[in-house]
Design an enzyme around this catalytic site. Structure first.
Site, mmCIF file in Angstrom:
data_model
loop_
_atom_site.group_PDB
_atom_site.id
_atom_site.type_symbol
_atom_site.label_atom_id
_atom_site.label_comp_id
_atom_site.label_asym_id
_atom_site.label_seq_id
_atom_site.Cartn_x
_atom_site.Cartn_y
_atom_site.Cartn_z
ATOM 1 N N GLN A 1 -4.573 -1.922 9.550
ATOM 2 C CA GLN A 1 -4.422 -3.154 8.726
ATOM 3 C C GLN A 1 -5.233 -4.058 9.924
ATOM 4 O OE1 GLN A 1 -3.650 -3.416 5.652
ATOM 5 N NE2 GLN A 1 -4.154 -5.704 5.879
ATOM 6 N N ASP B 1 -11.132 2.705 4.091
ATOM 7 C CA ASP B 1 -11.091 1.197 3.951
ATOM 8 C C ASP B 1 -12.803 1.018 4.094
ATOM 9 O OD1 ASP B 1 -9.168 -0.446 3.832
ATOM 10 O OD2 ASP B 1 -8.850 -0.365 6.001
ATOM 11 N N LYS C 1 0.652 -1.256 0.011
ATOM 12 C CA LYS C 1 -0.065 0.034 -0.167
ATOM 13 C C LYS C 1 0.821 1.292 0.016
ATOM 14 C CE LYS C 1 -3.820 -2.257 2.348
ATOM 15 N NZ LYS C 1 -4.816 -2.670 3.281
#
Ligand code: GUN
Length: 293
Positions: free
Chosen positions: A96, A119, A52
């Site tokens: 994460q 997200d 990412k």
């Protein structure tokens, strides 16, 4: 049979984002910035977060990686999120997953300011998606929608079967495919661990999305000839003959299923790359909203 090459689609998306970022910088504005929080040293999470960050750099975004030890307490993580929420130079925040067991996933997700929720996991984002309002779409389903659009795979009126009901993939995917939007308008069936006649339902799928996290679960006898198969699985399976000691396996037994399909995503090189494209698009969207560009 068409191989739905995620590399191709992700590269096209990234080119567009890179050009937009260059224009922002040329006009004297700052670059979009993504903050990623990584807790512990889970090998797969390390790889995803590194990817990412690398992808941000490739298109001219800046990124901020916050690392915590596996033993960090929940309050410290929540405190860091509050700090990032208040930081005007941070457009998007992601934590994460999975998290160590002393930290509540729900509390962490809900601590992120919805305007920075790239997200798309915050209940506010999920609720907006469900009601067809503009929101951050979770990156993997978003990436899959971009893939369907790129390859112009008509979905209207088709029967889509989604295996898996996670908040990250299965559920938002089912909402998007059933929504009245381009590359939506499917009749959707969601299957999960309590679905007794899974094989029969999968055999009715014009579009089959496998997002259950079980390597090579979908076999050829579960797939209708000519179906479009989207494989979301990325499980590390131990393999001594592989350089890293493992291989990445999808949820679909590619070798036996691919010849039966009209189109299929490979693993690796399929949906995984699109997840990053989705995240980057969300980050630019957050930047635009939060800076008023
Ligand atoms: N873990 C697995 N997939 C994801 C994702 O899309 N975002 C985050 N933050 N964690 C994940």
């Amino acid at each position: 049979m068409l191989i739905l090459d995620g590399k191709l689609v992700a590269a096209a998306v990234k080119e567009t984002l890179k050009a937009e970022t260059e224009n922002l910088l040329k006009s004297g504005k700052r670059a979009p910035q993504l903050a990623a929080i990584l807790i512990g040293s889970n090998g797969a999470s390390e790889t995803y977060v590194a990817s990412k960050v690398k992808n941000c750099e490739e298109i001219g975004f800046t990124s901020l990686l916050v690392r915590f030890d596996e033993t960090i307490d929940e309050a410290s993580v929540l405190h860091k999120i509050a700090e990032l929420n208040a930081d005007d130079s941070v457009d998007g925040i992601l934590v994460q997953l999975p998290l160590p067991k002393q930290i509540s996933e729900q509390k962490v997700i809900e601590a992120i300011d919805p305007s920075k929720d790239v997200d798309g996991f915050h209940p506010s984002s999920a609720g907006k998606l469900m009601q067809g309002l503009p929101s951050f779409i979770p990156a993997t389903p978003y990436g899959i929608m971009m893939m369907l659009e790129f390859f112009k795979l008509e979905t209207k009126g088709k029967h889509a079967v989604v295996i898996g009901r996670s908040n990250i993939v299965g559920r938002p995917m089912s909402i998007l495919l059933s929504s009245n939007i381009p590359y939506g308008n499917c009749t959707v069936t969601i299957c999960h661990s309590h679905t007794p006649n899974l094989k029969e339902i999968c055999l009715q799928a014009d579009i089959l999305v496998a997002a259950l996290g079980k390597p090579e679960f979908v076999k050829a006898d579960m797939v209708k000839p000519g179906a479009i198969v989207i494989d979301v699985g990325i499980t590390r399976v131990a393999d001594d003959t592989a350089k890293k000691g493992f291989r990445i396996k999808g949820d679909v037994d590619y070798n036996e299923v691919a010849p039966k399909t009209s189109a299929i995503t490979p693993v690796p090189g399929g949906v995984g790359l699109m997840t990053i494209a989705g995240l980057l698009k969300n980050t630019l969207q957050a930047y635009k909203t939060n800076t008023g560009v």
